[in-house]
Design a protein around this motif. Structure first.
Motif, mmCIF file in Angstrom:
data_model
loop_
_atom_site.group_PDB
_atom_site.id
_atom_site.type_symbol
_atom_site.label_atom_id
_atom_site.label_comp_id
_atom_site.label_asym_id
_atom_site.label_seq_id
_atom_site.Cartn_x
_atom_site.Cartn_y
_atom_site.Cartn_z
ATOM 1 N N ARG A 95 46.220 7.622 58.698
ATOM 2 C CA ARG A 95 47.023 7.863 57.488
ATOM 3 C C ARG A 95 48.487 7.484 57.714
ATOM 4 O O ARG A 95 49.123 6.887 56.850
ATOM 5 N N LEU A 96 49.013 7.850 58.890
ATOM 6 C CA LEU A 96 50.417 7.533 59.180
ATOM 7 C C LEU A 96 50.635 6.023 59.297
ATOM 8 O O LEU A 96 51.644 5.499 58.829
ATOM 9 N N ASP A 111 38.607 18.113 66.321
ATOM 10 C CA ASP A 111 40.009 17.830 66.662
ATOM 11 C C ASP A 111 40.264 16.341 66.799
ATOM 12 O O ASP A 111 41.310 15.835 66.379
ATOM 13 N N GLY A 148 42.637 11.854 53.874
ATOM 14 C CA GLY A 148 43.232 13.172 53.689
ATOM 15 C C GLY A 148 42.203 14.186 53.215
ATOM 16 O O GLY A 148 42.178 15.325 53.675
ATOM 17 N N ASN A 152 44.663 11.402 61.089
ATOM 18 C CA ASN A 152 46.109 11.487 60.895
ATOM 19 C C ASN A 152 46.807 10.219 61.379
ATOM 20 O O ASN A 152 47.729 9.726 60.720
ATOM 21 N N GLN A 153 46.356 9.704 62.519
ATOM 22 C CA GLN A 153 46.914 8.421 62.996
ATOM 23 C C GLN A 153 46.739 7.352 61.917
ATOM 24 O O GLN A 153 47.684 6.628 61.578
ATOM 25 N N ALA A 211 50.389 4.497 55.782
ATOM 26 C CA ALA A 211 51.584 4.839 54.998
ATOM 27 C C ALA A 211 52.795 4.031 55.463
ATOM 28 O O ALA A 211 53.598 3.570 54.639
ATOM 29 N N LEU A 224 54.341 6.687 65.002
ATOM 30 C CA LEU A 224 53.396 7.351 65.918
ATOM 31 C C LEU A 224 54.091 7.812 67.196
ATOM 32 O O LEU A 224 53.721 8.820 67.777
ATOM 33 N N PHE A 270 45.770 9.693 71.921
ATOM 34 C CA PHE A 270 45.404 9.087 70.631
ATOM 35 C C PHE A 270 44.204 8.142 70.811
ATOM 36 O O PHE A 270 43.310 8.096 69.970
ATOM 37 N N GLN A 295 40.190 15.193 56.125
ATOM 38 C CA GLN A 295 40.956 16.132 56.953
ATOM 39 C C GLN A 295 40.897 17.547 56.364
ATOM 40 O O GLN A 295 40.689 18.516 57.087
ATOM 41 N N LEU A 298 40.422 14.943 63.303
ATOM 42 C CA LEU A 298 41.699 15.270 62.644
ATOM 43 C C LEU A 298 42.812 14.376 63.166
ATOM 44 O O LEU A 298 43.631 13.874 62.407
ATOM 45 N N ASN A 299 42.810 14.165 64.480
ATOM 46 C CA ASN A 299 43.861 13.350 65.090
ATOM 47 C C ASN A 299 43.748 11.887 64.662
ATOM 48 O O ASN A 299 44.734 11.273 64.256
#
Lengths: 170, 124
Positions: free
Chosen positions: A114-115, A104, A151, A111-112, A118, A42, A70, A154, A107-108
């Protein structure tokens, strides 16, 4: 689960308890604490790590701003998810309405999440591309499903907000 | 997003090279003064050129998301944004922009705000 856009809101309806729980876990899933790999992803360095001065300045001045950004996105999502709290209606009748101006932030935060997921499970490229993996037989499988579900959300949001205002190319 | 690249105003900015000519003020004079050529200076920004903004591949970020970010941050049309996204996907990295350091830094900050793996590199 049904998902669609109605005027200025994105609606997720006919929620079953499982998917509702995954939605509710978005804010918690963005937290990289306890997973150095997630924290590292991140807040990745802005240059080769050998550029120590550049990287330390970034850590001092930019990283706090990124953390604030974030956190704000996650708080917006958490506030929207309040709609799923309470027991007065069964999940099947619940509808989550996301104002398009929160797109937005969603989406952010997605994404945080998901990262972080992962990084936590160190999924391989093969696993990340396997969108039809089934059934869910382990915590790892569940986390991969969660990552793919986020995902999917998103993709839906990106499609519904319809591209973006274009700035003049340099 | 909190960080918006600051658009520089058009025209000659402080520290940039400039060559100007001043004509005689007194029109009654029969001769024209020699043009005054201001000293040409090389700006710090010129010295610093060029820096490049590089985006690195991350298998987690969605391709559509990365394309949208490139459109938003750089103002690229969809086709150009997709071209860069595919370059990142297939070659592991793509140079999105090159130019002055200050602006390149702002772009990298913005890309990190969107959670892309972006770095600032000096050419050469």
């Amino acid at each position: 689960m049904e998902i669609c856009r109605r005027e200025d809101k994105l609606e997720i309806s006919e929620l079953d308890p499982f998917l509702a729980e995954l939605l509710r876990q978005i804010p918690a899933s963005t937290n990289p604490e306890g997973t150095p790999a997630a924290e590292k992803r991140l807040f990745s360095p802005p240059a080769d790590r050998s550029k120590t001065e550049q990287c330390s300045e970034w850590k001092l001045y930019v990283e706090p701003e990124l953390r604030r950004l974030f956190r704000t996105a996650t708080e917006t999502v958490a506030a929207d998810l309040e709609q799923l709290n309470g027991n007065e209606k069964p999940f099947a009748n619940r509808t989550l309405r996301i104002p398009t101006q929160h797109a937005d932030a969603w989406l952010n935060a997605l994404n945080q999440a998901r990262l972080v997921i992962a990084a936590k499970y160190n999924f391989t490229d093969g696993e990340l591309c396997d969108h039809y993996r089934s059934p869910i037989g382990s915590r790892r499988d569940l986390s991969l499903f969660q990552l793919n579900f986020y995902g999917f959300l998103q993709e839906f949001i990106l499609r519904e907000i319809g591209g973006c205002p274009e700035k003049t190319s340099d | 997003m909190s960080w918006q690249p600051q658009r520089r105003r058009a025209g000659v900015a402080q520290g940039e090279s400039a060559v100007t000519f001043s004509a005689a003020k007194d029109a009654t004079q029969s001769t024209v003064e020699d043009p005054v050529i201001e000293k040409e200076t090389r700006s710090q920004e010129d010295v610093d050129l060029p820096w490049q903004v590089v985006v690195h591949n991350d298998p987690v970020n969605l391709m559509t998301y990365v394309t949208m970010v490139f459109q938003r941050v750089f103002g690229y049309p969809r086709e150009k944004a997709e071209k860069h996204m595919l370059e990142v996907h297939h070659q592991g990295r793509s140079i999105l922009w090159s130019g002055m350091r200050e602006r390149a830094e702002l772009y990298v900050q913005q890309l990190h705000g969107y959670l892309l793996l972006a770095t600032l590199e000096k050419v050469g």
